[in-house]
Design a protein around this motif. Structure first.
Motif, mmCIF file in Angstrom:
data_model
loop_
_atom_site.group_PDB
_atom_site.id
_atom_site.type_symbol
_atom_site.label_atom_id
_atom_site.label_comp_id
_atom_site.label_asym_id
_atom_site.label_seq_id
_atom_site.Cartn_x
_atom_site.Cartn_y
_atom_site.Cartn_z
ATOM 1 N N HIS A 82 0.960 -1.052 0.101
ATOM 2 C CA HIS A 82 0.011 -0.015 0.002
ATOM 3 C C HIS A 82 0.888 1.134 -0.087
ATOM 4 O O HIS A 82 2.105 1.059 0.538
ATOM 5 C CB HIS A 82 -1.041 -0.005 1.259
ATOM 6 N N SER A 83 0.466 2.559 -0.326
ATOM 7 C CA SER A 83 1.137 3.599 -0.721
ATOM 8 C C SER A 83 0.276 4.922 -0.761
ATOM 9 O O SER A 83 -0.902 4.791 -1.472
ATOM 10 C CB SER A 83 2.339 3.459 -1.684
ATOM 11 N N TYR A 84 0.894 5.938 -0.262
ATOM 12 C CA TYR A 84 0.018 7.205 -0.238
ATOM 13 C C TYR A 84 0.324 7.661 -1.941
ATOM 14 O O TYR A 84 1.450 7.390 -2.401
ATOM 15 C CB TYR A 84 0.476 8.098 0.598
ATOM 16 N N ASN A 179 2.707 8.214 -14.805
ATOM 17 C CA ASN A 179 3.467 8.949 -13.808
ATOM 18 C C ASN A 179 3.443 8.715 -12.540
ATOM 19 O O ASN A 179 4.458 8.922 -11.891
ATOM 20 C CB ASN A 179 3.055 10.589 -13.957
ATOM 21 N N ILE A 180 2.450 8.026 -11.824
ATOM 22 C CA ILE A 180 2.265 7.553 -10.563
ATOM 23 C C ILE A 180 3.276 6.623 -10.376
ATOM 24 O O ILE A 180 4.197 6.466 -9.313
ATOM 25 C CB ILE A 180 0.757 7.244 -10.373
ATOM 26 N N ILE A 181 3.509 5.601 -11.311
ATOM 27 C CA ILE A 181 4.418 4.583 -11.187
ATOM 28 C C ILE A 181 5.810 5.052 -10.957
ATOM 29 O O ILE A 181 6.608 4.769 -10.064
ATOM 30 C CB ILE A 181 4.291 3.669 -12.316
ATOM 31 N N LEU A 182 6.182 6.316 -11.965
ATOM 32 C CA LEU A 182 7.265 6.680 -11.700
ATOM 33 C C LEU A 182 7.763 7.636 -10.460
ATOM 34 O O LEU A 182 8.775 7.399 -9.944
ATOM 35 C CB LEU A 182 7.694 7.845 -13.141
ATOM 36 N N GLU A 183 6.768 8.010 -10.072
ATOM 37 C CA GLU A 183 6.889 8.796 -8.493
ATOM 38 C C GLU A 183 6.928 7.916 -7.639
ATOM 39 O O GLU A 183 7.803 8.160 -6.585
ATOM 40 C CB GLU A 183 5.816 9.721 -8.480
ATOM 41 N N LEU A 184 6.086 6.811 -7.424
ATOM 42 C CA LEU A 184 6.575 5.598 -6.621
ATOM 43 C C LEU A 184 7.749 5.009 -6.508
ATOM 44 O O LEU A 184 8.286 5.047 -5.415
ATOM 45 C CB LEU A 184 5.386 4.415 -6.752
ATOM 46 N N GLU A 185 8.259 4.934 -7.674
ATOM 47 C CA GLU A 185 9.523 4.235 -7.666
ATOM 48 C C GLU A 185 10.825 5.212 -7.121
ATOM 49 O O GLU A 185 11.802 4.824 -6.564
ATOM 50 C CB GLU A 185 9.992 4.038 -9.101
ATOM 51 N N LYS A 186 10.342 6.490 -7.148
ATOM 52 C CA LYS A 186 11.188 7.436 -6.786
ATOM 53 C C LYS A 186 11.605 7.642 -5.096
ATOM 54 O O LYS A 186 12.457 8.058 -4.750
ATOM 55 C CB LYS A 186 11.099 8.919 -7.097
ATOM 56 N N THR A 187 10.349 7.120 -4.684
ATOM 57 C CA THR A 187 10.371 7.286 -3.021
ATOM 58 C C THR A 187 11.427 6.446 -2.373
ATOM 59 O O THR A 187 11.762 6.742 -1.273
ATOM 60 C CB THR A 187 8.994 6.810 -2.500
ATOM 61 N N GLU A 188 11.866 5.337 -2.944
ATOM 62 C CA GLU A 188 12.777 4.226 -2.219
ATOM 63 C C GLU A 188 12.098 3.623 -1.255
ATOM 64 O O GLU A 188 12.822 2.927 -0.144
ATOM 65 C CB GLU A 188 14.140 4.820 -1.869
ATOM 66 N N PRO A 190 10.037 0.648 0.378
ATOM 67 C CA PRO A 190 9.709 -0.549 -0.170
ATOM 68 C C PRO A 190 8.142 -0.854 -0.349
ATOM 69 O O PRO A 190 7.676 -1.666 -1.420
ATOM 70 C CB PRO A 190 10.060 -1.629 1.121
ATOM 71 N N GLN A 191 7.252 -0.285 0.362
ATOM 72 C CA GLN A 191 5.896 -0.466 -0.003
ATOM 73 C C GLN A 191 5.555 0.279 -1.129
ATOM 74 O O GLN A 191 4.595 -0.552 -2.062
ATOM 75 C CB GLN A 191 4.925 -0.073 1.309
ATOM 76 N N SER A 192 6.097 1.391 -1.260
ATOM 77 C CA SER A 192 5.627 2.107 -2.483
ATOM 78 C C SER A 192 5.997 1.510 -3.842
ATOM 79 O O SER A 192 5.540 1.544 -4.818
ATOM 80 C CB SER A 192 6.166 3.667 -2.500
ATOM 81 N N ILE A 193 7.310 1.109 -3.801
ATOM 82 C CA ILE A 193 7.832 0.189 -4.797
ATOM 83 C C ILE A 193 7.165 -0.920 -5.237
ATOM 84 O O ILE A 193 7.042 -1.328 -6.375
ATOM 85 C CB ILE A 193 9.445 -0.058 -4.585
ATOM 86 N N ALA A 194 6.585 -1.650 -4.067
ATOM 87 C CA ALA A 194 5.725 -2.724 -4.417
ATOM 88 C C ALA A 194 4.527 -2.386 -5.088
ATOM 89 O O ALA A 194 4.044 -3.107 -6.034
ATOM 90 C CB ALA A 194 5.562 -3.324 -3.097
ATOM 91 N N VAL A 195 3.898 -1.369 -4.684
ATOM 92 C CA VAL A 195 2.798 -0.927 -5.314
ATOM 93 C C VAL A 195 3.026 -0.461 -6.614
ATOM 94 O O VAL A 195 2.360 -0.926 -7.731
ATOM 95 C CB VAL A 195 2.037 0.371 -4.721
ATOM 96 N N ALA A 196 4.248 0.206 -7.002
ATOM 97 C CA ALA A 196 4.527 0.491 -8.384
ATOM 98 C C ALA A 196 4.785 -0.710 -9.217
ATOM 99 O O ALA A 196 4.205 -0.977 -10.562
ATOM 100 C CB ALA A 196 5.893 1.158 -8.465
ATOM 101 N N LYS A 197 5.172 -1.915 -8.821
ATOM 102 C CA LYS A 197 5.376 -3.104 -9.345
ATOM 103 C C LYS A 197 4.063 -3.529 -9.648
ATOM 104 O O LYS A 197 3.875 -4.307 -10.817
ATOM 105 C CB LYS A 197 6.238 -4.100 -8.425
ATOM 106 N N GLU A 198 3.236 -3.598 -8.780
ATOM 107 C CA GLU A 198 1.756 -4.262 -9.112
ATOM 108 C C GLU A 198 1.007 -3.439 -10.118
ATOM 109 O O GLU A 198 0.366 -3.958 -11.005
ATOM 110 C CB GLU A 198 0.929 -3.944 -7.555
ATOM 111 N N MET A 199 1.293 -2.045 -10.139
ATOM 112 C CA MET A 199 0.783 -1.183 -11.066
ATOM 113 C C MET A 199 1.199 -1.577 -12.526
ATOM 114 O O MET A 199 0.449 -1.389 -13.465
ATOM 115 C CB MET A 199 0.812 0.316 -10.861
#
Length: 204
Positions: A82-84, A179-188, A190-199
């Motif tokens: 999950h991620s903001y 763009n949401i995927i790109l921004e999630l990946e920038k956060t470093e 782990p939860q956000s990156i996992a959401v980016a992978k799911e997306m």
């Protein structure tokens, strides 16, 4: 739970995969007149009747189990990544939100005893020891160590209903989604990156 149609997941195979990969859940019931919740592994399995069930156990000192026989209705909650999601990531004004995956399992619980308890513990240990350098096996435990099983209550939950939600920005157009995927990946994060992978797996 409330699930907008856009985020509803009714794919049995993906739900099974989710439950196996996110097996640490929350078991909820009513105990002594109040809601009670315990955080434990709940393993999806097929019983002798060919039905999907959840197996688990709790400490005998935990009073939650005392209600299993008088009220067998329980709810098991599982969450994934999950991620903001910041609205600054959109190309238009909008409100922030949260992306997440969750599954709710409703069912009837019954206490199991005897060999079924050892079988359940063996499967649990084997699953989580498979990547260990020196995996332990229940069969190798001494009689003294196995006496500790007297301090647990094992159970099986017969699944009656599953509600699954996968809220991953499906309401965004391709440009904003990417763009949401790109921004999630920038956060470093782990939860956000996992959401980016799911997306990314479900990219339009």
């Amino acid at each position: 739970m409330y699930i907008p149609d856009l985020y509803k997941n009714e794919d049995k195979e993906s739900i099974q995969k989710f439950l196996k990969e996110n097996a640490f859940g929350i078991l909820i019931n009513q105990t002594n007149g109040k809601l009670w919740a315990t955080h434990i592994p709940l393993e999806l399995e097929i019983n002798k009747e060919g039905e999907e069930v959840l197996h688990g156990h709790i400490a005998k000192e935990n009073p939650q189990w005392t209600a299993f026989q008088t009220n067998d209705q329980v709810l098991a909650v599982f969450t994934g990544p999950h991620s903001y999601i910041s609205s600054s990531w959109y190309d238009h004004e909008n409100v922030p939100t949260w992306n997440y995956s969750a599954v709710h399992v409703y069912g009837k619980i019954k206490i199991i005893k005897g060999d079924a308890v050892i079988d359940s513990l063996t499967k649990l240990v084997d699953k989580y020891e498979q990547n260990s350098k020196c995996p332990v096996r229940v069969a190798d435990f001494s009689k003294k160590t196995m006496l500790q099983t007297r301090g647990i209550v094992a159970f099986e939950i017969k699944i009656e209903e599953i509600q699954a939600q996968n809220k991953m920005s499906q309401n965004r157009d391709a440009k904003n989604y990417s763009n949401i995927i790109l921004e999630l990946e920038k956060t470093e994060n782990p939860q956000s990156i996992a959401v980016a992978k799911e997306m990314t797996k479900n990219k339009k």
